[in-house]
Structures are given as structure tokens and as C-alpha cells.
Write an enzyme that holds these catalytic residues in place. Sequence first.
Site, PDB file in Angstrom:
ATOM      1  N   GLU A   1     -31.096  19.907   7.453  1.00 27.50           N
ATOM      2  CA  GLU A   1     -30.286  19.962   6.230  1.00 27.50           C
ATOM      3  C   GLU A   1     -30.365  18.640   5.475  1.00 27.50           C
ATOM      4  OE1 GLU A   1     -26.380  22.459   6.749  1.00 27.50           O
ATOM      5  OE2 GLU A   1     -26.586  21.058   8.445  1.00 27.50           O
TER       6      GLU A   1
ATOM      7  N   TYR B   1     -14.779  12.516 -18.823  1.00 28.90           N
ATOM      8  CA  TYR B   1     -15.246  13.405 -17.757  1.00 28.90           C
ATOM      9  C   TYR B   1     -16.742  13.252 -17.493  1.00 28.90           C
ATOM     10  CZ  TYR B   1     -16.002  16.593 -21.741  1.00 28.90           C
ATOM     11  OH  TYR B   1     -16.381  17.140 -22.927  1.00 28.90           O
TER      12      TYR B   1
ATOM     13  N   VAL C   1     -18.715  18.044   5.794  1.00 29.39           N
ATOM     14  CA  VAL C   1     -18.191  18.342   4.463  1.00 29.39           C
ATOM     15  C   VAL C   1     -16.865  17.590   4.266  1.00 29.39           C
ATOM     16  CG1 VAL C   1     -17.459  20.175   2.893  1.00 29.39           C
ATOM     17  CG2 VAL C   1     -19.310  20.592   4.507  1.00 29.39           C
ATOM     18  N   GLU C   2     -16.100  17.442   5.348  1.00 28.29           N
ATOM     19  CA  GLU C   2     -14.831  16.711   5.282  1.00 28.29           C
ATOM     20  C   GLU C   2     -15.057  15.267   4.842  1.00 28.29           C
ATOM     21  OE1 GLU C   2     -14.358  19.674   8.747  1.00 28.29           O
ATOM     22  OE2 GLU C   2     -15.967  18.587   7.741  1.00 28.29           O
TER      23      GLU C   2
ATOM     24  N   LYS D   1     -20.329  24.408   0.260  1.00 25.07           N
ATOM     25  CA  LYS D   1     -21.701  24.511   0.767  1.00 25.07           C
ATOM     26  C   LYS D   1     -22.018  26.002   0.755  1.00 25.07           C
ATOM     27  CE  LYS D   1     -24.185  23.023   4.906  1.00 25.07           C
ATOM     28  NZ  LYS D   1     -23.977  22.307   6.180  1.00 25.07           N
TER      29      LYS D   1
END
Length: 125
Positions: A18, A50, A69-70, A96
Site C-alpha cells: 500500500e 480554503y 488511518v488514525e 480509504k
Amino acid sequence: MKMDRMSFFGKHGVFEEERKLGQRWYVDLDMQMGLQEAGLYDDLDQSINYALIHETVRVIMEQESYLLVEALAERIASVLLDSYARIEEITVRVTKPNPPFDIRFEGVTMEIVRARVEEVERGEG
């Protein structure tokens, strides 16, 4: 202010493959801040640009690499809170969409909420 479904190509994940090949990721932000002055006076200096927020997130997503991901969500929240004093609280959702599992679902989403921590001076009494 919300920024929804920002799309990035990032190299994050527990598996080495990955991190080598990368994949598409989505980021949603919900930023709590006082914007009344910006609205009343049509003044960008009283708001947040933005495009700059997007660029900050893009750099994290596309130039850094995390196993979890955390950790990715925490990094985004931390950098945005540290970089933009107007943001009082932020919700970060990182999705994801194609996790490497042989199961069918829409993806994995990590959502965190973080607020600015004000340093309080304590008087010795």
C-alpha cells in the site's frame, strides 16, 4: 466551514505494498470558527482561505506516509489547529475507499474531533 470529499493519492497503510503503490483517499473537514466578521464585512482576513487549507492537507496526504488511518487523521487535525488560529474545533474524516481486504464495503472511514487547547496560567495563591 466544511470541505467535503477532497480527493488525494496517498501512500498510507499497514501493508508495504500500500505504501509503495499508493491509492485514492478522501478527506472531509468540518471546522468550527467564528466567521461573523468575515460575513459582515466581506473580509477574507476575518476568515480562512480554503485553498490554503486544501494545500496543507494535500501535502500531508501526498508527501507523508502513515501506517494507520488514525495517525493520518491526527496529523491533519494537529497541523490545521497549529497552523490556523481561527479554527476552534475540527472534525477530520479520512476515508480509504479500497482497503486491501477480500470483502465488499464502501471503505474505511476514521473520524476524529479535536479542539484547540488553551493554555491557562495558574496563579499561585
